[in-house]
Enzyme design. Sequence first.
Site, PDB file in Angstrom:
ATOM      1  N   CYS A   2       0.860  -1.183   0.000  1.00  0.00           N
ATOM      2  CA  CYS A   2       0.000   0.000   0.000  1.00  0.00           C
ATOM      3  C   CYS A   2       0.894   1.229   0.000  1.00  0.00           C
ATOM      4  O   CYS A   2       2.058   1.163   0.382  1.00  0.00           O
ATOM      5  CB  CYS A   2      -0.847   0.021   1.265  1.00  0.00           C
ATOM      6  N   ARG A  27       2.508   0.957  -5.945  1.00  0.00           N
ATOM      7  CA  ARG A  27       2.633   0.127  -4.738  1.00  0.00           C
ATOM      8  C   ARG A  27       1.365  -0.661  -4.448  1.00  0.00           C
ATOM      9  O   ARG A  27       1.369  -1.589  -3.634  1.00  0.00           O
ATOM     10  CB  ARG A  27       2.964   1.006  -3.519  1.00  0.00           C
ATOM     11  N   TRP A  74      -3.340  -2.331  -1.521  1.00  0.00           N
ATOM     12  CA  TRP A  74      -3.168  -3.661  -2.115  1.00  0.00           C
ATOM     13  C   TRP A  74      -3.678  -4.607  -1.046  1.00  0.00           C
ATOM     14  O   TRP A  74      -3.066  -4.750   0.008  1.00  0.00           O
ATOM     15  CB  TRP A  74      -1.696  -3.924  -2.431  1.00  0.00           C
ATOM     16  N   ASN A 100       0.098   0.567   6.119  1.00  0.00           N
ATOM     17  CA  ASN A 100       0.715  -0.371   5.181  1.00  0.00           C
ATOM     18  C   ASN A 100       1.393  -1.450   6.011  1.00  0.00           C
ATOM     19  O   ASN A 100       2.153  -1.134   6.920  1.00  0.00           O
ATOM     20  CB  ASN A 100       1.750   0.376   4.325  1.00  0.00           C
ATOM     21  N   GLY A 101       1.106  -2.736   5.722  1.00  0.00           N
ATOM     22  CA  GLY A 101       1.730  -3.821   6.468  1.00  0.00           C
ATOM     23  C   GLY A 101       0.680  -4.803   6.938  1.00  0.00           C
ATOM     24  O   GLY A 101      -0.428  -4.845   6.403  1.00  0.00           O
ATOM     25  N   GLU A 465      11.948 -15.938 -17.073  1.00  0.00           N
ATOM     26  CA  GLU A 465      11.611 -14.512 -17.024  1.00  0.00           C
ATOM     27  C   GLU A 465      10.569 -14.152 -18.093  1.00  0.00           C
ATOM     28  O   GLU A 465       9.618 -13.414 -17.828  1.00  0.00           O
ATOM     29  CB  GLU A 465      12.900 -13.686 -17.194  1.00  0.00           C
ATOM     30  N   LYS A 469       6.836 -12.640 -17.453  1.00  0.00           N
ATOM     31  CA  LYS A 469       6.324 -11.395 -18.071  1.00  0.00           C
ATOM     32  C   LYS A 469       4.983 -11.668 -18.742  1.00  0.00           C
ATOM     33  O   LYS A 469       4.051 -10.878 -18.622  1.00  0.00           O
ATOM     34  CB  LYS A 469       7.298 -10.849 -19.131  1.00  0.00           C
ATOM     35  N   GLU A 472       2.169 -12.222 -16.014  1.00  0.00           N
ATOM     36  CA  GLU A 472       1.710 -11.061 -15.237  1.00  0.00           C
ATOM     37  C   GLU A 472       1.106  -9.976 -16.111  1.00  0.00           C
ATOM     38  O   GLU A 472       0.228  -9.251 -15.668  1.00  0.00           O
ATOM     39  CB  GLU A 472       2.792 -10.529 -14.296  1.00  0.00           C
ATOM     40  N   HIS A 488      10.815 -35.160 -20.227  1.00  0.00           N
ATOM     41  CA  HIS A 488      10.623 -35.765 -18.901  1.00  0.00           C
ATOM     42  C   HIS A 488       9.251 -35.439 -18.326  1.00  0.00           C
ATOM     43  O   HIS A 488       9.041 -35.573 -17.122  1.00  0.00           O
ATOM     44  CB  HIS A 488      11.729 -35.309 -17.943  1.00  0.00           C
ATOM     45  N   LYS A 584       3.884  -3.398  -7.123  1.00  0.00           N
ATOM     46  CA  LYS A 584       5.283  -3.301  -7.536  1.00  0.00           C
ATOM     47  C   LYS A 584       6.229  -3.768  -6.436  1.00  0.00           C
ATOM     48  O   LYS A 584       7.196  -4.474  -6.686  1.00  0.00           O
ATOM     49  CB  LYS A 584       5.584  -1.843  -7.901  1.00  0.00           C
TER      50      LYS A 584
HETATM   51  C1  AGP Z   1       8.519  -8.850 -11.897  1.00  0.00           C
HETATM   52  O1  AGP Z   1       8.000  -8.446 -13.105  1.00  0.00           O
HETATM   53  C2  AGP Z   1       7.693  -8.768 -10.742  1.00  0.00           C
HETATM   54  N1  AGP Z   1       6.753  -7.762 -10.696  1.00  0.00           N
HETATM   55  C3  AGP Z   1       8.231  -9.317  -9.448  1.00  0.00           C
HETATM   56  O2  AGP Z   1       8.503 -10.653  -9.682  1.00  0.00           O
HETATM   57  C4  AGP Z   1       9.473  -8.635  -8.813  1.00  0.00           C
HETATM   58  O3  AGP Z   1      10.589  -8.851  -9.597  1.00  0.00           O
HETATM   59  C5  AGP Z   1       9.662  -9.202  -7.393  1.00  0.00           C
HETATM   60  O4  AGP Z   1       8.536  -8.904  -6.620  1.00  0.00           O
HETATM   61  C6  AGP Z   1      10.916  -8.704  -6.720  1.00  0.00           C
HETATM   62  O5  AGP Z   1      10.928  -7.322  -6.574  1.00  0.00           O
HETATM   63  P1  AGP Z   1      12.261  -6.562  -6.147  1.00  0.00           P
HETATM   64  O6  AGP Z   1      13.237  -6.744  -7.250  1.00  0.00           O
HETATM   65  O7  AGP Z   1      11.836  -5.151  -5.944  1.00  0.00           O
HETATM   66  O8  AGP Z   1      12.735  -7.207  -4.876  1.00  0.00           O
END
Ligand code: AGP
Length: 589
Positions: A2, A27, A74, A100-101, A465, A469, A472, A488, A584
């Site tokens: 948040c 955030r 969030w 936040n938390g 990776e 992408k 998400e 396998h 994020k």
């Molecule tokens: C990647 O596209 C993500 N949104 C997520 O996996 C991100 O890389 C992960 O949460 C780690 O974040 P950081 O690098 O800020 O620690």
Amino acid sequence: MCSIIGYKGQLIVAPVLVDSLKRMEYRGYDSVGIATINNGKILLKKGVGKVVDVNKNLDLSSMDGHIGIGHTRWATHGGVTEKNAHPHYGCTDSIAIVHNGIIENHSELMEELIELGHVFKSDTDSEVIAHLLERYYAEHKNIKSSMIETCRRLKGYYAFVAAFEDGTICGSRYNEPLVIGLADTGYFISSDILGFIGYTDKAIFLDNRDIVVLDSKTLQIYDQDGKTVKRTLTQVAWELAAIDKGKYAHHTLKEIHEQPSVVEKIGIQNLDKIEEFCSILKNSKAVFLTGSGTSYHCALIAKHILSNFAKIHAETVVSSEFQYTLDGIDNSSVLLALSQSGETADVLQAVKAAKNVGAKILSIVNIPTSSLAKISDSFLTIECGPEIGVAATKSFTAQLSLIYMIVDTLCNGYLGFKVNKQFLVGALREALDYEIEIRGIAEKLRDARDIYVLGRSIHYPIALEGALKIKELSYIHAEGIAAGELKHGPLALIDRNSYVIIINPNDSTSDNNIASAHEVKARGATIIGISNTPNEVYDIFIKIPFIQCNAIYPIIEVLPLQILAYYLSLVKNIDPDYPRNLAKSVTVK
Ligand code: AGP
């Protein structure tokens, strides 16, 4: 997670809060709310959705007053509803809070407060903070004491800001960031410097359990026992204010396009620090690498090149699993943690676990004032500017490039990164020229149900990776698979509806990749080859530029995957900057 913000000063507060929340929305963007104080009354408005939408419906910016707090959420406890949106009042509207938390003992505290007659209106853990403040304020008639008592009762991790109807704003933190911004026009209390960077570059980063009280006269910071404490004033980088999208439709696209210049700049200002990293890595008995999500994928490539070029064996452990696999790490080890934000709770927990057994901590972060940077023995910054898109793009290529710089230094240039860096930058620019073609490919994949991404060796982490992408940004099921593992098990999934992307630059893995491509093609899948060399097995071909140094292909081949994921989000009508259910910076475990 948040974002929270508080402001007290000369400006009309509501537009300031809305502006700050827009900047920090990456955030968390489930719901939004603000509370302003005017003539001894707290007025509160909140709604579900992003800041612009809620502002459009409720006209948050029209609220009066010069003091206020705000929040974007969030969701962790309680659904995405208006009643769960912050701010929260206690029983009356004399105190409002944003948080936040996670308050781990909220059920126990709620029971106690309900016994005392408090009535809860939301399903959140956060609301308990407002009721505790209300309870202790009723007892002590003193804001500072009620803050101290409240913070003593909270278990878990938190940053919160509270507004009292007399115009006092307070805040406290424990394992969640909270920063004060000192502007000529007033004070900010924010979860992020982006909350106030447009107004001031003077910041005070609060320590764990600090309590800040901003009353009619002064700003005071106290420790948990109520003793006044002094915290250092830090000048933060103004460049962080540069978070507009420029000519691009989305932050994600802008950040994808920034990669050549980010890579070009990498490491230049950090040469001494890189030497220091190298000496620590060389002289430690065991090297561990950790990170979450995209940063973890970078750690996987780091393991490969450390071993192949610098002859340093390293263990990689994804941060959320680190605490369960502490065997072998001790005071002769080093843990290198990778994190764009430097605030990811899983990464911080891994680092704390390693610190507890005496390991040395190195980190690579984007934000030099982050919690991770602070608890590291030494850190390097990737300096790629703020990354707003939830999907990590430029931070990944920046992390990778910095890792390549370090390994190239360790092996006295044998890796060839430094001598090829300028070619790499050119190749990245060339790779971006295929954007239009890739947009066309995204159209073809619009209805894909499953996309598999295959890679071998150093390209396997890029397969992971690329799949991350696609997942998400487009919500299409995607899986990164080590190409040799197909037979396998995963081959059973392949049919005429499957799309298989093969990452196949012309290196030592190429012949085996072509064989894997034939295996999946024989089962009816559509093959998309990412390579510098065409091959008849590819139904769709994405060209990447040639480069002399094979080891640096991962930095190039990830670009078409990022672009594909971006355009898949557009063809599916998804906002790529704010994919559903994500945030994020993941500051909860
Ligand atoms: C990647 O596209 C993500 N949104 C997520 O996996 C991100 O890389 C992960 O949460 C780690 O974040 P950081 O690098 O800020 O620690």
